[in-house]
Design a protein around this motif. Structure first.
Motif, PDB file in Angstrom:
ATOM      1  N   CYS A 148    -135.884  94.704 -20.287  1.00 33.36           N
ATOM      2  CA  CYS A 148    -134.660  95.893 -19.985  1.00 33.36           C
ATOM      3  C   CYS A 148    -135.090  96.442 -21.381  1.00 33.36           C
ATOM      4  O   CYS A 148    -134.805  96.417 -22.655  1.00 33.36           O
ATOM      5  CB  CYS A 148    -133.718  95.376 -19.857  1.00 33.36           C
ATOM      6  SG  CYS A 148    -132.521  96.086 -20.553  1.00 33.36           S
ATOM      7  N   CYS A 192    -130.894  96.220 -23.177  1.00 30.34           N
ATOM      8  CA  CYS A 192    -131.239  95.249 -23.601  1.00 30.34           C
ATOM      9  C   CYS A 192    -132.066  94.137 -24.576  1.00 30.34           C
ATOM     10  O   CYS A 192    -131.676  93.797 -25.182  1.00 30.34           O
ATOM     11  CB  CYS A 192    -129.962  93.943 -23.292  1.00 30.34           C
ATOM     12  SG  CYS A 192    -130.734  93.378 -22.184  1.00 30.34           S
ATOM     13  N   CYS A 204    -126.996  95.427 -17.422  1.00 22.27           N
ATOM     14  CA  CYS A 204    -127.024  96.603 -17.786  1.00 22.27           C
ATOM     15  C   CYS A 204    -127.099  98.300 -16.811  1.00 22.27           C
ATOM     16  O   CYS A 204    -126.428  99.202 -17.165  1.00 22.27           O
ATOM     17  CB  CYS A 204    -128.224  97.315 -18.870  1.00 22.27           C
ATOM     18  SG  CYS A 204    -128.333  95.971 -19.954  1.00 22.27           S
TER      19      CYS A 204
HETATM   20 ZN   LIG Z   1    -130.839  94.836 -20.068  1.00 20.29          ZN
END
Ligand SMILES: [Zn+2]
Length: 131
Positions: free
Chosen positions: A88, A91, A130
């Motif tokens: 990701c 994050c 996210c």
């Molecule tokens: Zn994330």
């Protein structure tokens, strides 16, 4: 010391997984394997193992899969094995994929590209949290 105890727990889990690197374990199976291992005196609870596993998945030490019963299974990741890391970009959470499609991508690059992969491919995206 707390941290020392946690290290021992994590190492017991890694011991079980690395000894059976060709096998995928559910948390329940990991707990049973630890209990039947005479050299390990720790009596694990499943919630503790869940916590350890999520750390090991985050650090890229184990692969997380879902079996036919929709249970999570964990496999020790040999870093020499080709795999794809999905990361990701917000994050930094990572997950590994070891499905057949990875092998196909790696083969494709090997055969049809001037740049060969060392088997370590990273894909970036945005995770559920996210999004
Ligand atoms: Zn994330």
């Amino acid at each position: 010391m707390m941290s020392g105890y946690k290290t021992i727990q994590r190492e017991s889990v890694l011991h079980i997984l690395s000894k059976n690197a060709d096998k995928a374990f559910t948390v329940k199976e990991i707990a049973e394997a630890i209990k039947s291992e005479a050299s390990i005196t720790w009596n694990p609870s499943e919630s503790t193992i869940y916590r350890i596993m999520s750390g090991l998945v985050q650090s890229g030490t184990v692969l997380k899969k879902v079996n036919n019963n929709r249970e999570y299974q964990y496999v020790f990741l040999n870093n020499n094995d080709p795999h794809i890391t999905v990361r990701c970009k917000i994050c930094g959470k990572i997950q590994h994929i070891d499905e057949k499609v990875c092998q196909e991508i790696i083969e494709e690059l090997k055969n049809n590209s001037c740049i060969q992969t060392d088997g370590n491919i990273e894909v970036t995206g945005i995770c559920d949290k996210c999004r």
